[in-house]
Design an enzyme around this catalytic site. Structure first.
Site, short mmCIF file in Angstrom:
data_model
loop_
_atom_site.label_atom_id
_atom_site.label_comp_id
_atom_site.label_asym_id
_atom_site.label_seq_id
_atom_site.Cartn_x
_atom_site.Cartn_y
_atom_site.Cartn_z
N ARG A 89 -6.94 -1.25 1.61
CA ARG A 89 -6.46 -2.17 0.69
C ARG A 89 -7.81 -2.18 -0.64
NH1 ARG A 89 -2.90 -4.59 4.08
NH2 ARG A 89 -1.51 -4.11 3.18
N ARG A 152 7.06 -10.52 8.51
CA ARG A 152 7.07 -8.96 8.77
C ARG A 152 7.22 -9.60 11.11
NH1 ARG A 152 3.25 -5.47 5.42
NH2 ARG A 152 4.80 -3.90 4.30
N HIS A 176 -5.04 -10.34 3.84
CA HIS A 176 -3.71 -9.18 3.68
C HIS A 176 -4.18 -7.85 4.40
CE1 HIS A 176 0.00 -6.91 2.77
NE2 HIS A 176 -1.20 -6.66 2.02
N1 LIG Z 1 0.03 -7.65 -1.88
C1 LIG Z 1 1.08 -6.96 -1.40
O1 LIG Z 1 1.70 -7.86 0.23
C2 LIG Z 1 1.99 -5.79 -2.08
C3 LIG Z 1 2.73 -4.91 -0.88
C4 LIG Z 1 2.80 -4.20 -1.73
C5 LIG Z 1 2.44 -3.47 -2.57
N2 LIG Z 1 1.36 -4.41 -3.27
C6 LIG Z 1 0.57 -3.57 -4.08
O2 LIG Z 1 1.13 -4.08 -5.59
C7 LIG Z 1 0.59 -3.19 -6.45
C8 LIG Z 1 1.05 -2.49 -7.21
O3 LIG Z 1 2.48 -1.33 -6.44
P1 LIG Z 1 3.69 -0.68 -6.83
O4 LIG Z 1 3.97 0.43 -5.77
O5 LIG Z 1 4.52 -1.75 -7.90
O6 LIG Z 1 2.78 -0.18 -8.18
P2 LIG Z 1 3.02 1.35 -9.60
O7 LIG Z 1 2.37 2.19 -9.42
O8 LIG Z 1 4.34 1.62 -9.08
O9 LIG Z 1 2.69 0.06 -10.57
C9 LIG Z 1 2.44 -0.02 -11.14
C10 LIG Z 1 2.07 -0.73 -12.59
O10 LIG Z 1 0.79 -1.30 -13.29
C11 LIG Z 1 1.37 -1.07 -14.78
N3 LIG Z 1 0.05 -1.26 -14.41
C12 LIG Z 1 -0.97 -0.71 -14.50
N4 LIG Z 1 -2.10 -1.26 -15.53
C13 LIG Z 1 -1.40 -1.64 -16.63
C14 LIG Z 1 -2.47 -2.57 -17.38
N5 LIG Z 1 -3.12 -2.52 -17.87
N6 LIG Z 1 -1.37 -4.00 -18.29
C15 LIG Z 1 -0.24 -3.70 -17.64
N7 LIG Z 1 0.48 -3.05 -17.05
C16 LIG Z 1 -0.36 -2.04 -16.16
C17 LIG Z 1 1.71 0.97 -14.39
O11 LIG Z 1 2.18 0.98 -15.29
C18 LIG Z 1 2.44 0.92 -13.38
O12 LIG Z 1 3.68 0.39 -13.49
C19 LIG Z 1 -0.58 -2.22 -5.72
O13 LIG Z 1 -1.76 -2.09 -5.66
C20 LIG Z 1 -0.04 -2.49 -4.58
O14 LIG Z 1 -1.06 -2.02 -3.48
C21 LIG Z 1 0.86 -5.29 -2.54
#
Ligand SMILES: NC(=O)c1ccc[n+]([C@@H]2O[C@H](COP(=O)([O-])OP(=O)(O)OC[C@H]3O[C@@H](n4cnc5c(N)ncnc54)[C@H](O)[C@@H]3O)[C@@H](O)[C@H]2O)c1
Length: 314
Positions: A89, A152, A176
């Site tokens: 991460r 989890r 995390h």
């Molecule tokens: N916090 C948690 O527990 C947790 C759990 C799972 C995933 N995540 C994180 O969530 C994030 C998103 O994951 P995902 O699978 O949805 O990714 P994804 O690639 O499916 O979606 C990301 C979206 O962000 C958009 N984006 C990028 N830059 C942008 C901007 N400047 N303005 C507006 N939109 C923008 C992209 O177009 C895309 O649609 C990742 O960083 C992932 O690691 C966090």
């Protein structure tokens, strides 16, 4: 007049949509505004969600611009680049910090009053980055932190003991990510501490429990290696947070926010049990930790602070 509940979701990828879907199905808000740099993707998601209205009720979902968030009480940020298989991460940090700079500037201009929920990884670092960049009170910036890891943990403990995970009182705190800390010393089911006790015929077996925690810590890697991303459980966690904020619940949740001396730590965001309500995270609880757990939390803080070094937040 009943006040409309408007929220924004910035980033309508896997996680943003899973959160939107959970919020939509539970009818937690009246309006959801989707924003993504890929506008067509957001449009498709809005159309798809709206076609479920006949089953879910009258939540309105539409695509918007930042200017449409003027009345938003809360904005969820899930924009960014997702974790690649094998990528830690913290490796994601530099790719996502720039994205946040642009987003926070827009949100400060158009909805400086809104609570911000950050889910993009590395979530603790980006929560810190957001708190530094935004002009709003730091209390209004909440990282999802170890809510997912704790969920989890409770799910696996519930399965092990054969009880409802909601009756398992146990936390994962700290980062995390790889340095997260299972808090065994206060973990209990129905008021019976896990450590040193036999619950429903199951004695506390240290090796078995260490393995259970390993499954929690490696869950994201395991899921990503199979389906390419994780989204549904974090979507549920975000919906839970939205509920706690908008209903001003003062629920105690393991969310990430900036520490100011708790457990001797500051200048870092990580998760400790915190009060979550309409004003964001206003206070935290400080359960007595074992020496190992405290050391684990300090290690989390050190790793996170190291990853903040070299980051230009000016
Ligand atoms: N916090 C948690 O527990 C947790 C759990 C799972 C995933 N995540 C994180 O969530 C994030 C998103 O994951 P995902 O699978 O949805 O990714 P994804 O690639 O499916 O979606 C990301 C979206 O962000 C958009 N984006 C990028 N830059 C942008 C901007 N400047 N303005 C507006 N939109 C923008 C992209 O177009 C895309 O649609 C990742 O960083 C992932 O690691 C966090």
């Amino acid at each position: 007049m009943i006040q409309k509940r408007t929220i924004g979701i910035v980033g309508t990828g896997h996680v943003g949509v899973a959160a939107g879907y959970a919020i939509f199905l539970r009818g937690l808000v009246s309006d959801i505004i989707l924003i993504d740099k890929d506008r067509r993707r957001a449009e498709g998601e809005a159309m798809d969600l709206m076609h479920g209205q006949a089953f879910a009720g009258s939540v309105m979902v539409r695509v918007g611009e930042y200017a449409d968030l003027e009345n938003a009480q809360l904005v969820i940020i899930t924009a960014g680049v997702a974790q690649k298989p094998g990528e830690t991460r913290l490796d994601l940090l530099n790719r996502n910090a720039d994205v946040f700079r642009q987003i926070v500037e827009q949100l400060d201009r158009h909805c400086p009053q809104a609570v911000l929920i950050i889910a993009t990884n590395p979530v603790d670092v980006l929560t810190y980055v957001t708190q530094v960049l935004t002009r709003r009170s730091g209390d209004l910036v909440i990282g999802t932190g170890t809510m997912l890891d704790t969920a989890r943990f409770r799910a696996l403990l519930g399965r092990h003991y054969g009880v409802d995970p909601r009756s398992v009182h146990a936390y994962i705190l700290g980062e995390h990510g790889d340095t997260e800390v299972p808090i065994w010393s206060t973990a209990n089911i129905g008021g019976v501490p896990l450590v040193g006790h036999t619950i429903l015929g199951k004695p506390f077996d240290r090796d078995q429990m260490a393995q259970l925690f390993e499954s929690v810590r490696n869950a994201a890697y395991e899921i990503i290696s199979r389906k390419g991303y994780t989204n549904t459980a974090i979507g549920s966690a975000i919906a839970r947070l939205v509920d706690a904020v908008l209903d001003d619940e003062r629920s105690i949740l393991p969310v990430s926010h900036r520490l100011t001396g708790q457990y001797g730590l500051d200048k870092v965001c990580l998760s400790i049990p915190s009060i979550v309500g309409r004003d964001g995270t206003t206070d935290a609880l400080l359960p007595r930790l074992s020496a190992d757990e405290l050391e684990g939390l300090q290690h989390s803080a050190t790793v996170l602070q190291e990853s903040l070094q070299g980051l230009d937040l000016g």
